[in-house]
Design a protein around this motif. Structure first.
Motif, short mmCIF file in Angstrom:
data_model
loop_
_atom_site.label_atom_id
_atom_site.label_comp_id
_atom_site.label_asym_id
_atom_site.label_seq_id
_atom_site.Cartn_x
_atom_site.Cartn_y
_atom_site.Cartn_z
N VAL A 187 0.83 -1.20 0.00
CA VAL A 187 0.00 0.00 0.00
C VAL A 187 0.87 1.26 0.00
N THR A 188 1.97 1.24 0.73
CA THR A 188 2.79 2.44 0.89
C THR A 188 3.98 2.52 -0.08
N GLY A 189 4.06 1.64 -1.05
CA GLY A 189 5.17 1.72 -2.00
C GLY A 189 5.48 0.38 -2.63
N GLU A 190 6.75 0.17 -2.95
CA GLU A 190 7.16 -1.07 -3.60
C GLU A 190 8.64 -1.32 -3.36
N HIS A 191 9.04 -2.56 -3.59
CA HIS A 191 10.45 -2.93 -3.58
C HIS A 191 10.74 -3.66 -4.88
N SER A 192 11.99 -3.57 -5.32
CA SER A 192 12.38 -4.24 -6.55
C SER A 192 13.73 -4.90 -6.36
N GLY A 193 14.01 -5.87 -7.22
CA GLY A 193 15.28 -6.56 -7.11
C GLY A 193 15.48 -7.57 -8.22
N THR A 194 16.37 -8.50 -7.95
CA THR A 194 16.72 -9.52 -8.93
C THR A 194 16.75 -10.89 -8.27
N VAL A 195 16.69 -11.91 -9.12
CA VAL A 195 16.90 -13.29 -8.71
C VAL A 195 17.56 -13.97 -9.92
N ALA A 196 18.50 -14.86 -9.66
CA ALA A 196 19.31 -15.45 -10.74
C ALA A 196 18.72 -16.75 -11.27
N ILE A 197 18.94 -16.97 -12.55
CA ILE A 197 18.59 -18.24 -13.17
C ILE A 197 19.75 -19.20 -12.93
N LYS A 198 19.44 -20.36 -12.40
CA LYS A 198 20.47 -21.38 -12.15
C LYS A 198 20.76 -22.18 -13.42
N SER A 199 19.70 -22.53 -14.15
CA SER A 199 19.84 -23.25 -15.41
C SER A 199 18.54 -23.10 -16.19
N GLY A 200 18.63 -23.35 -17.49
CA GLY A 200 17.44 -23.27 -18.31
C GLY A 200 17.73 -23.58 -19.76
N ALA A 201 16.65 -23.89 -20.48
CA ALA A 201 16.77 -24.18 -21.90
C ALA A 201 15.44 -23.89 -22.59
N VAL A 235 15.40 -21.60 -11.01
CA VAL A 235 15.79 -20.30 -10.47
C VAL A 235 16.43 -20.51 -9.10
N ASP A 236 17.54 -19.83 -8.87
CA ASP A 236 18.27 -19.91 -7.60
C ASP A 236 17.65 -18.91 -6.62
N MET A 237 16.73 -19.38 -5.79
CA MET A 237 16.02 -18.50 -4.87
C MET A 237 16.93 -17.92 -3.79
N THR A 238 18.06 -18.56 -3.53
CA THR A 238 19.01 -18.02 -2.54
C THR A 238 19.68 -16.75 -3.04
N SER A 239 19.59 -16.48 -4.35
CA SER A 239 20.19 -15.26 -4.91
C SER A 239 19.24 -14.06 -4.84
N LEU A 240 18.04 -14.26 -4.35
CA LEU A 240 17.02 -13.21 -4.26
C LEU A 240 17.59 -12.00 -3.51
N THR A 241 17.55 -10.84 -4.15
CA THR A 241 18.07 -9.64 -3.50
C THR A 241 17.29 -8.41 -3.94
N ALA A 242 17.14 -7.48 -3.01
CA ALA A 242 16.51 -6.19 -3.31
C ALA A 242 17.58 -5.28 -3.90
#
Length: 188
Positions: free
Chosen positions: A41-55, A70-77
């Motif tokens: 309600v009062t704003g937002e946050h943004s960030g990234t998360v890394a792809i571990k592998s994909g095709a 997706v490597d969820m441990t890489s989640l960062t604001a």
């Protein structure tokens, strides 16, 4: 007999042109990005998360499949720094949100793909977050060695209910919206 051999040869040639093999293109995880936005309600946050592998899988240059981890441990604001960034990152990785100690990865597996035209496809996929799998549908554009998409995910479908107004009353301006947004840019 010669005529029969000619017919058989023509049949083999016709079958070989019908069976086009799929081409799997591995995602370059160092050049691919996933950006996220979570709103409250009062704003937002943004960030990234890394792809571990994909095709991505193609037949005759048409998208026919895809799988991603997706490597969820890489989640960062990325909208915060210092102590506040550390606190938010810790909370997002905690059990209130993604529980990355128990669930270090999330997966996406394409199930059906329909061409929309102009190198755009509608994909229905199985998304697994916190060991909960739900279908999700989104459009993806594929041009050359790049694929892009933007999608919204309802976090409550994956047992992430922290400060959701659909599950808790009286949150007021502490409410966090259920949908979070992803912008994905894949390089293959």
């Amino acid at each position: 007999m010669k005529n029969l051999k000619s017919i058989a040869l023509a049949f083999v040639v016709a079958l070989s042109t019908l069976s086009v093999t799929a081409q799997t293109k591995k995602v370059d995880v160092s050049k691919s990005t996933i950006n996220w936005v979570g709103k409250k309600v009062t704003g937002e946050h943004s960030g990234t998360v890394a792809i571990k592998s994909g095709a991505l899988v193609f037949k005759k240059n048409a998208l026919t499949g895809g799988t991603f981890t997706v490597d969820m441990t890489s989640l960062t604001a990325t909208d915060l720094t210092g102590e506040y960034q550390g606190k938010l990152n810790g909370h997002l990785k905690a059990d209130d949100f993604f529980g990355t100690d128990k669930f270090p990865t999330s997966t996406l597996v394409f199930k059906t793909i329909a061409a929309k035209g102009n190198d755009v496809y509608t994909v229905t996929a199985d998304l697994t977050i916190k060991a909960i799998t739900k279908p999700i549908t989104f459009d993806i554009a594929v041009k050359g060695n790049t694929a892009t998409t933007a999608l919204k995910i309802d976090r409550t479908k994956y047992d992430i209910k922290y400060k959701s107004a659909n599950f808790f009353e009286g949150l007021g301006d502490k409410t966090i919206y259920d949908d979070f947004e992803l912008t994905v840019n894949l390089k293959v």
